[in-house]
Write a protein that holds these residues in place. Structure first.
Motif, short mmCIF file in Angstrom:
data_model
loop_
_atom_site.label_atom_id
_atom_site.label_comp_id
_atom_site.label_asym_id
_atom_site.label_seq_id
_atom_site.Cartn_x
_atom_site.Cartn_y
_atom_site.Cartn_z
N MET A 70 -39.28 -25.30 13.76
CA MET A 70 -39.99 -24.25 14.38
C MET A 70 -38.79 -23.12 14.25
O MET A 70 -39.00 -22.01 13.71
CB MET A 70 -40.24 -24.36 15.81
N ILE A 71 -37.51 -23.31 14.68
CA ILE A 71 -36.29 -22.40 14.43
C ILE A 71 -35.98 -22.49 13.04
O ILE A 71 -35.76 -23.52 12.32
CB ILE A 71 -35.31 -22.83 15.22
N ASN A 83 -45.48 -19.64 13.90
CA ASN A 83 -45.14 -19.44 15.21
C ASN A 83 -45.32 -18.14 16.03
O ASN A 83 -45.86 -18.14 17.00
CB ASN A 83 -43.69 -20.20 15.39
N ARG A 84 -44.76 -17.19 15.24
CA ARG A 84 -45.11 -16.04 15.67
C ARG A 84 -46.54 -15.40 16.09
O ARG A 84 -46.74 -14.78 17.09
CB ARG A 84 -44.26 -14.96 14.81
N LEU A 85 -47.34 -16.18 15.18
CA LEU A 85 -48.62 -15.56 15.18
C LEU A 85 -49.29 -16.32 16.22
O LEU A 85 -50.16 -15.78 17.18
CB LEU A 85 -49.61 -16.01 13.97
N ALA A 86 -49.07 -17.74 16.66
CA ALA A 86 -49.38 -18.37 17.92
C ALA A 86 -48.82 -17.90 19.18
O ALA A 86 -49.66 -17.54 20.06
CB ALA A 86 -49.03 -19.99 17.58
N ARG A 87 -47.79 -17.30 19.07
CA ARG A 87 -46.97 -16.64 20.40
C ARG A 87 -47.69 -15.39 20.39
O ARG A 87 -47.93 -15.11 21.73
CB ARG A 87 -45.46 -16.48 20.31
N LEU A 88 -48.11 -14.65 19.50
CA LEU A 88 -48.74 -13.41 19.69
C LEU A 88 -50.23 -13.52 20.27
O LEU A 88 -50.57 -12.94 21.22
CB LEU A 88 -49.08 -12.94 18.34
N LEU A 147 -56.53 -22.57 30.11
CA LEU A 147 -55.98 -21.41 29.23
C LEU A 147 -54.70 -22.17 28.55
O LEU A 147 -54.52 -22.25 27.54
CB LEU A 147 -55.61 -20.16 29.82
N LEU A 148 -53.82 -22.83 29.41
CA LEU A 148 -52.70 -23.50 28.86
C LEU A 148 -52.95 -24.82 28.05
O LEU A 148 -52.41 -25.06 26.81
CB LEU A 148 -51.71 -24.02 30.02
N ARG A 149 -54.11 -25.57 28.54
CA ARG A 149 -54.32 -26.65 27.57
C ARG A 149 -54.85 -26.30 26.27
O ARG A 149 -54.75 -26.80 25.18
CB ARG A 149 -55.25 -27.30 28.39
N LEU A 150 -55.71 -24.92 26.36
CA LEU A 150 -56.19 -24.35 25.06
C LEU A 150 -55.10 -24.14 24.07
O LEU A 150 -55.31 -24.21 22.94
CB LEU A 150 -57.03 -23.14 25.52
N PHE A 151 -54.07 -23.93 24.60
CA PHE A 151 -52.82 -23.65 23.58
C PHE A 151 -51.82 -24.61 23.71
O PHE A 151 -50.75 -24.55 23.10
CB PHE A 151 -52.24 -22.08 24.24
N GLY A 152 -52.44 -25.74 23.98
CA GLY A 152 -51.57 -26.97 23.47
C GLY A 152 -50.72 -27.61 24.65
O GLY A 152 -50.11 -28.63 24.34
N ALA A 153 -50.74 -27.04 25.70
CA ALA A 153 -50.04 -27.66 27.02
C ALA A 153 -50.69 -29.04 27.41
O ALA A 153 -51.83 -29.21 27.38
CB ALA A 153 -50.01 -26.70 28.16
N ALA A 205 -46.63 -16.39 36.50
CA ALA A 205 -45.42 -17.30 35.65
C ALA A 205 -45.51 -16.55 34.45
O ALA A 205 -46.69 -16.42 33.82
CB ALA A 205 -45.77 -18.78 35.96
N ARG A 206 -44.53 -16.84 33.58
CA ARG A 206 -44.45 -16.53 31.96
C ARG A 206 -43.93 -17.72 31.43
O ARG A 206 -42.69 -18.35 31.62
CB ARG A 206 -43.30 -15.69 32.02
N ILE A 207 -44.87 -18.16 30.53
CA ILE A 207 -44.39 -19.46 29.63
C ILE A 207 -44.41 -18.92 28.24
O ILE A 207 -45.43 -18.50 27.71
CB ILE A 207 -45.56 -20.36 29.83
N TRP A 208 -43.40 -19.29 27.52
CA TRP A 208 -43.26 -18.67 26.11
C TRP A 208 -43.96 -19.42 25.15
O TRP A 208 -44.72 -18.88 24.38
CB TRP A 208 -41.69 -18.64 25.81
#
Length: 187
Positions: free
Chosen positions: A1-2, A18-23, A47-53, A65-68
């Motif tokens: 990722m980095i 990665n940048r697109l997913a974070r956007l 929503l968090l699970r929708l994005f893979g949590a 809360a802010r989750i990167w």
């Protein structure tokens, strides 16, 4: 990722995907997540699970809360993440069962290699044990593991792992204060 070897002054540190997913996540976080009513924990978990949590049951993440990167968040059941918590999870953050992260805490998995010519971005996971309480405005740094039952007092700075179970810690840098007794019914 980095991305290794990039010039952080002129180039991105993360892949385009990665940048697109974070956007996409940021758009959802700043609208559907942030403005959801406080009691709608299931909605925010969805929503968090929708994005893979990967979340256990009865996880309460508050709207402030802010989750990167949700895809790097793992929790067991009965976890609470308060308003104004920042989870900068370039690497995985794992929250054990009945873990509480209080207002203003900052869980930071990223840093920079100060000995590299380009200050290479580096990351290491954070793991908080079962029945831990990270009090208000605590900083937890990359690579830290906190043992089961620990309490980290307000505004403490934790940059090394804590392996002693059921203990209380405080200060900058964090220092052992005392043992913590288990209440009846805790397993």
């Amino acid at each position: 990722m980095i991305i290794s070897g990039s010039d952080p002054y002129t180039q991105a540190s993360f892949s385009f995907s990665n940048r697109l997913a974070r956007l996409a996540w940021t758009c959802v976080e700043l609208t559907l997540f942030r403005f959801s009513p406080r009691p709608l924990h299931r909605w925010r978990a969805f929503l968090l699970r929708l994005f893979g949590a990967k979340l256990g049951s009865h996880v309460h993440v508050y709207p402030g809360a802010r989750i990167w990167a949700p895809w790097n968040l793992r929790t067991e059941s009965y976890v609470g993440v308060a308003d104004n918590v920042r989870i900068y999870n370039i690497a995985e953050v794992h929250l054990g069962e009945r873990c509480v992260v209080s207002q203003g805490a900052f869980l930071c998995t990223g840093s920079h290699d100060i000995d590299s010519s380009n200050f290479q971005l580096i990351a290491d996971s954070i793991r908080l044990g079962r029945h831990t309480w990270i009090c208000a405005e605590v900083f937890v740094g990359p690579g830290v593991e906190i043992a089961d039952g620990c309490v980290i007092a307000a505004r403490a700075v934790v940059v090394k792992s804590i392996r002693d179970v059921w203990t209380v810690w405080a200060g900058n840098p964090v220092q052992y204060k005392r043992d913590r007794s288990k209440s009846s019914g805790v397993v």
